[in-house]
Write a protein that holds these residues in place. Structure first.
Motif, PDB file in Angstrom:
ATOM      1  N   VAL A  40       0.853  -1.188   0.000  1.00 56.03           N
ATOM      2  CA  VAL A  40       0.000   0.000   0.000  1.00 56.03           C
ATOM      3  C   VAL A  40       0.890   1.239   0.000  1.00 56.03           C
ATOM      4  N   ALA A  41       0.349   2.325  -0.532  1.00 57.78           N
ATOM      5  CA  ALA A  41       1.012   3.626  -0.452  1.00 57.78           C
ATOM      6  C   ALA A  41       0.496   4.307   0.808  1.00 57.78           C
ATOM      7  N   SER A  42       1.361   4.505   1.776  1.00 60.47           N
ATOM      8  CA  SER A  42       0.903   4.965   3.090  1.00 60.47           C
ATOM      9  C   SER A  42       0.626   6.460   3.093  1.00 60.47           C
ATOM     10  N   MET A  43      -0.650   6.806   3.250  1.00 56.15           N
ATOM     11  CA  MET A  43      -1.077   8.195   3.397  1.00 56.15           C
ATOM     12  C   MET A  43      -1.008   8.642   4.852  1.00 56.15           C
ATOM     13  N   HIS A  44      -1.103   7.661   5.775  1.00 58.66           N
ATOM     14  CA  HIS A  44      -1.052   7.923   7.210  1.00 58.66           C
ATOM     15  C   HIS A  44      -0.147   6.860   7.838  1.00 58.66           C
ATOM     16  N   THR A  45       0.748   7.275   8.745  1.00 56.76           N
ATOM     17  CA  THR A  45       1.723   6.343   9.312  1.00 56.76           C
ATOM     18  C   THR A  45       1.903   6.618  10.793  1.00 56.76           C
ATOM     19  N   ALA A  46       1.997   5.530  11.605  1.00 62.02           N
ATOM     20  CA  ALA A  46       2.217   5.675  13.041  1.00 62.02           C
ATOM     21  C   ALA A  46       3.024   4.493  13.554  1.00 62.02           C
ATOM     22  N   VAL A  47       3.969   4.772  14.463  1.00 64.86           N
ATOM     23  CA  VAL A  47       4.837   3.758  15.066  1.00 64.86           C
ATOM     24  C   VAL A  47       4.237   3.348  16.410  1.00 64.86           C
ATOM     25  N   THR A  48       4.166   2.045  16.676  1.00 65.79           N
ATOM     26  CA  THR A  48       3.570   1.566  17.921  1.00 65.79           C
ATOM     27  C   THR A  48       4.642   1.163  18.926  1.00 65.79           C
ATOM     28  N   TRP A 110      -9.740   8.261   3.804  1.00 65.46           N
ATOM     29  CA  TRP A 110      -9.082   9.281   2.979  1.00 65.46           C
ATOM     30  C   TRP A 110      -8.966  10.588   3.765  1.00 65.46           C
ATOM     31  N   CYS A 111      -7.728  11.054   3.926  1.00 68.75           N
ATOM     32  CA  CYS A 111      -7.437  12.345   4.562  1.00 68.75           C
ATOM     33  C   CYS A 111      -8.075  12.441   5.952  1.00 68.75           C
ATOM     34  N   SER A 112      -7.831  11.438   6.759  1.00 69.99           N
ATOM     35  CA  SER A 112      -8.374  11.366   8.108  1.00 69.99           C
ATOM     36  C   SER A 112      -7.315  11.782   9.121  1.00 69.99           C
ATOM     37  N   SER A 113      -7.592  11.547  10.408  1.00 68.66           N
ATOM     38  CA  SER A 113      -6.704  12.030  11.464  1.00 68.66           C
ATOM     39  C   SER A 113      -6.577  10.968  12.544  1.00 68.66           C
ATOM     40  N   GLY A 114      -5.608  11.129  13.438  1.00 65.59           N
ATOM     41  CA  GLY A 114      -5.405  10.102  14.456  1.00 65.59           C
ATOM     42  C   GLY A 114      -4.514  10.565  15.589  1.00 65.59           C
ATOM     43  N   GLN A 115      -4.460   9.716  16.636  1.00 65.83           N
ATOM     44  CA  GLN A 115      -3.662  10.012  17.820  1.00 65.83           C
ATOM     45  C   GLN A 115      -3.654   8.767  18.715  1.00 65.83           C
ATOM     46  N   PHE A 116      -2.542   8.574  19.425  1.00 59.08           N
ATOM     47  CA  PHE A 116      -2.476   7.480  20.386  1.00 59.08           C
ATOM     48  C   PHE A 116      -3.110   7.904  21.710  1.00 59.08           C
ATOM     49  N   LEU A 117      -3.865   6.998  22.305  1.00 61.76           N
ATOM     50  CA  LEU A 117      -4.448   7.200  23.623  1.00 61.76           C
ATOM     51  C   LEU A 117      -3.439   6.806  24.702  1.00 61.76           C
ATOM     52  N   TYR A 384       2.971  14.110  -2.967  1.00 61.04           N
ATOM     53  CA  TYR A 384       1.698  14.144  -2.255  1.00 61.04           C
ATOM     54  C   TYR A 384       1.419  12.790  -1.611  1.00 61.04           C
ATOM     55  N   HIS A 385       0.900  12.838  -0.379  1.00 63.32           N
ATOM     56  CA  HIS A 385       0.570  11.630   0.378  1.00 63.32           C
ATOM     57  C   HIS A 385       1.806  10.802   0.703  1.00 63.32           C
ATOM     58  N   SER A 386       2.864  11.440   1.191  1.00 60.20           N
ATOM     59  CA  SER A 386       4.019  10.728   1.727  1.00 60.20           C
ATOM     60  C   SER A 386       4.165  11.078   3.204  1.00 60.20           C
ATOM     61  N   THR A 387       4.923  10.264   3.939  1.00 64.68           N
ATOM     62  CA  THR A 387       5.043  10.442   5.384  1.00 64.68           C
ATOM     63  C   THR A 387       6.476  10.214   5.832  1.00 64.68           C
ATOM     64  N   ALA A 388       6.778  10.690   7.045  1.00 66.84           N
ATOM     65  CA  ALA A 388       8.088  10.472   7.675  1.00 66.84           C
ATOM     66  C   ALA A 388       7.874  10.317   9.175  1.00 66.84           C
ATOM     67  N   ASN A 389       8.461   9.267   9.770  1.00 65.75           N
ATOM     68  CA  ASN A 389       8.275   8.974  11.189  1.00 65.75           C
ATOM     69  C   ASN A 389       9.586   8.552  11.830  1.00 65.75           C
ATOM     70  N   PRO A 473       3.873  10.191  17.009  1.00 62.75           N
ATOM     71  CA  PRO A 473       2.751  10.944  16.429  1.00 62.75           C
ATOM     72  C   PRO A 473       2.055  10.177  15.316  1.00 62.75           C
ATOM     73  N   PHE A 474       0.996  10.781  14.811  1.00 65.87           N
ATOM     74  CA  PHE A 474       0.252  10.269  13.661  1.00 65.87           C
ATOM     75  C   PHE A 474       0.597  11.175  12.484  1.00 65.87           C
ATOM     76  N   ALA A 475       1.362  10.660  11.542  1.00 66.91           N
ATOM     77  CA  ALA A 475       1.871  11.477  10.438  1.00 66.91           C
ATOM     78  C   ALA A 475       0.981  11.370   9.222  1.00 66.91           C
ATOM     79  N   THR A 476       0.552  12.514   8.709  1.00 67.32           N
ATOM     80  CA  THR A 476      -0.206  12.558   7.466  1.00 67.32           C
ATOM     81  C   THR A 476      -0.167  13.960   6.890  1.00 67.32           C
ATOM     82  N   HIS A 477      -0.138  14.077   5.590  1.00 69.39           N
ATOM     83  CA  HIS A 477      -0.242  15.364   4.905  1.00 69.39           C
ATOM     84  C   HIS A 477       0.730  16.398   5.462  1.00 69.39           C
ATOM     85  N   SER A 478       1.990  16.004   5.606  1.00 67.55           N
ATOM     86  CA  SER A 478       3.113  16.863   5.988  1.00 67.55           C
ATOM     87  C   SER A 478       2.992  17.460   7.383  1.00 67.55           C
TER      88      SER A 478
END
Length: 538
Positions: A40-48, A110-117, A384-389, A473-478
């Motif tokens: 998949v092409a990751s639009m949103h990325t998070a490390v657990t 698509w173009c959503s948001s997130g956060q760790f609890l 567009y739609h790349s991430t860095a974590n 963090p939750f990385a998306t859209h720069s």
């Protein structure tokens, strides 16, 4: 003559190539291909906290390159591409083996948001179409165990949210800010005695005909309030009283948020933790999105402001390159890596050009004019739609890039399924002798608690070893939602049975460091250890 001219051109091209290769070889940092095909092409990325990485695209994108397990197809009669979708649109990466496991997401992210609890669960909100009001959870697990996305059925968002931003708060709840046509905030879990979404007029005030108020930059300040930036303006927001308590001066240089986005970080909190500094870099010129201009040069300016100062003002400086869609990643040292993006155009499908392959290191402690260092360039355009974590070993994971509505591999800037890592200069072999190893650290610490960290280092320690808390963090859209680095207070290390003991004091409260799991790094002479995950509790 033609023969000699051709020979001269060949020699000139060879010389230019040799010079460029030599220059590149001398620049700091190294690149590695981690996974040739993530599926998949990751639009949103998070490390657990289990040293796995969640990669998430959107559902209505047609076939990916990773199949779901047999019998786990998604059935959606409204999907215009696949009524029966047996392809994965989310996967989890095991950093120990680099193996990929498919995950099943049911509604459009698509173009959503997130956060760790605080308990380490990733809460993920909104999206488009059937995902507009959805709340999802991913409870991470050990790589050998099974965990997957769960879509909540007993609760949904009060307002549908597309292009919103999430930020964990001092009490461990999450505020969800904005979205396309949604100039409100709301909370997860929903607050008692609060009737769903609450108007935030500021978002409407800064909206323009490009909608440059999307994916607002939200930072939790150490005074417990929020710094919210959208378009070119910012406010300090009291989330307890749901009111704006300060307007900041406008930032020059045009719009800075989606679809004109640069990126933003809050610099490391340290000392008495009372000072918060925000940096915002890059962006597209106003009008590039409306005109669908792919060659309009991106901004190279950065604004820096002390958000907690009684009379704050923006300090301006320029990056070595103009950049749109760059990601700003807080490194364990307190420096910031600026990576990915393009030098022209704007965000949107097929609306940028001239990829910015050169990462840049921002060194906040240097004087203006000396803060930026150009690093070793990559070879893969991340548009567009790349991430860095940030990863626990100090490398930075680079994923995604899909500037097309569907997957498209024959384009100038194709859909990108490769995962790479970038290793900053602190991981170079010549610094291995000063790289600390954490030998002992508590798994759980409480606010204000005194605790010891034991480290080993090959060469004698000659200065203070820092102990720094970095969240995931939750990385998306720069923009990395919730990104944070806290340099806790320590005493000089002392020898202890062949190791060094560092006396530490945990962060004082949830405004400085919200509840949750942190990558804790020992940093010796600018070189970080491999992190250990520590649970910060009240």
């Amino acid at each position: 003559m033609a023969k000699y001219a051709s020979s001269s051109r060949w020699l000139l091209q060879s010389l230019i190539f040799t010079i460029l290769w030599t220059v590149r070889a001398q620049l700091p940092g190294t690149w590695e291909l981690l996974v040739p095909n993530a599926g998949v092409a990751s639009m949103h990325t998070a490390v657990t906290r289990f040293n796995t990485v969640v990669l998430l695209d959107r559902t209505n994108i047609g076939p990916s390159r990773k199949m779901l397990p047999k019998g786990h197809c998604r059935i959606d009669s409204n999907d215009v591409v696949l009524k029966k979708d047996c392809f994965a649109h989310s996967v989890v990466l095991d950093l120990q083996t680099n193996q990929i496991r498919p995950l099943m997401i049911l509604t459009d992210t698509w173009c959503s948001s997130g956060q760790f609890l605080p308990d380490g669960t990733l809460v993920q909100t909104g999206g488009d179409l059937d995902g507009f009001k959805k709340i999802r959870k991913f409870e991470p697990c050990e790589p050998g165990e099974f965990c997957d996305w769960v879509e909540l059925k007993d609760v949904e968002l009060a307002n549908g949210r597309w292009y919103a931003t999430n930020q964990i708060l001092p009490d461990g709840t999450v505020i969800i800010v904005g979205g396309r046509g949604t100039n409100t905030v709301e909370y997860y879990p929903p607050r008692k005695n609060k009737n769903g979404a609450i108007e935030l007029k500021f978002l409407a005030d800064v909206e323009d005909n490009q909608m440059d108020n999307l994916y607002p930059y939200v930072h939790l300040l150490p005074n417990g309030h929020l710094f919210i930036f959208a378009n070119n303006k910012a406010v300090m927001y009291d989330h307890e009283g749901n009111r704006v308590i300060r307007d900041y001066p406008a930032l020059s240089g045009g719009p800075r948020n989606y679809p004109s986005a640069g990126s933003s970080v809050m610099l490391a909190l340290e000392g008495d933790f009372s000072t918060a500094v925000i940096v915002i870099c890059g962006g597209a010129q106003y009008g590039a999105f409306i005109e669908r201009s792919t060659d309009t040069p991106a901004h190279g300016s950065c604004g820096r402001i002390v958000a907690t100062d009684p009379k704050p003002g923006w300090e301006m400086e320029d990056m070595p390159y103009g950049r749109i869609m760059g990601d700003m990643v807080m490194l364990p040292t307190g420096d910031t890596l600026i990576i990915n993006g393009a030098q022209a155009g704007t965000q949107g499908f097929e609306m940028a050009s001239n990829p910015c392959l050169y990462p840049v290191l921002y060194r906040p402690d240097q004087p203006v004019g000396l803060r930026f260092m150009t690093l070793n360039p990559g070879t893969v355009p991340r548009m567009y739609h790349s991430t860095a974590n940030l990863l626990p070993d100090g490398r930075v994971l680079i994923a995604g890039s899909n500037p097309h509505y569907f997957y498209k591999f024959g384009a100038e800037f194709p859909t990108e399924l490769r995962l790479e890592t970038f290793s900053p200069e602190y991981l170079s072999p010549d610094r291995a002798n000063v790289r600390p190893v954490i030998e002992g650290i508590p798994e759980t610490v409480r606010y204000g608690e005194a605790f010891d960290v034991f480290v080993s280092v090959s060469l004698p320690v000659v200065g203070i070893i820092e102990v720094n808390f970095g969240n995931a963090p939750f990385a998306t859209h720069s923009f990395s939602q919730g990104q944070r680095l806290v340099k806790i207070n320590v005493t000089p290390s002392v020898p202890d049975c062949g190791r060094y003991r560092i006396k530490c004091t945990a962060p004082p409260n949830g405004a400085v460091a919200p509840l949750g799991y942190y990558m804790v790094f020992a940093v010796n002479q600018g070189v970080p250890s491999v992190a250990r995950w520590v649970h910060l509790v009240a």
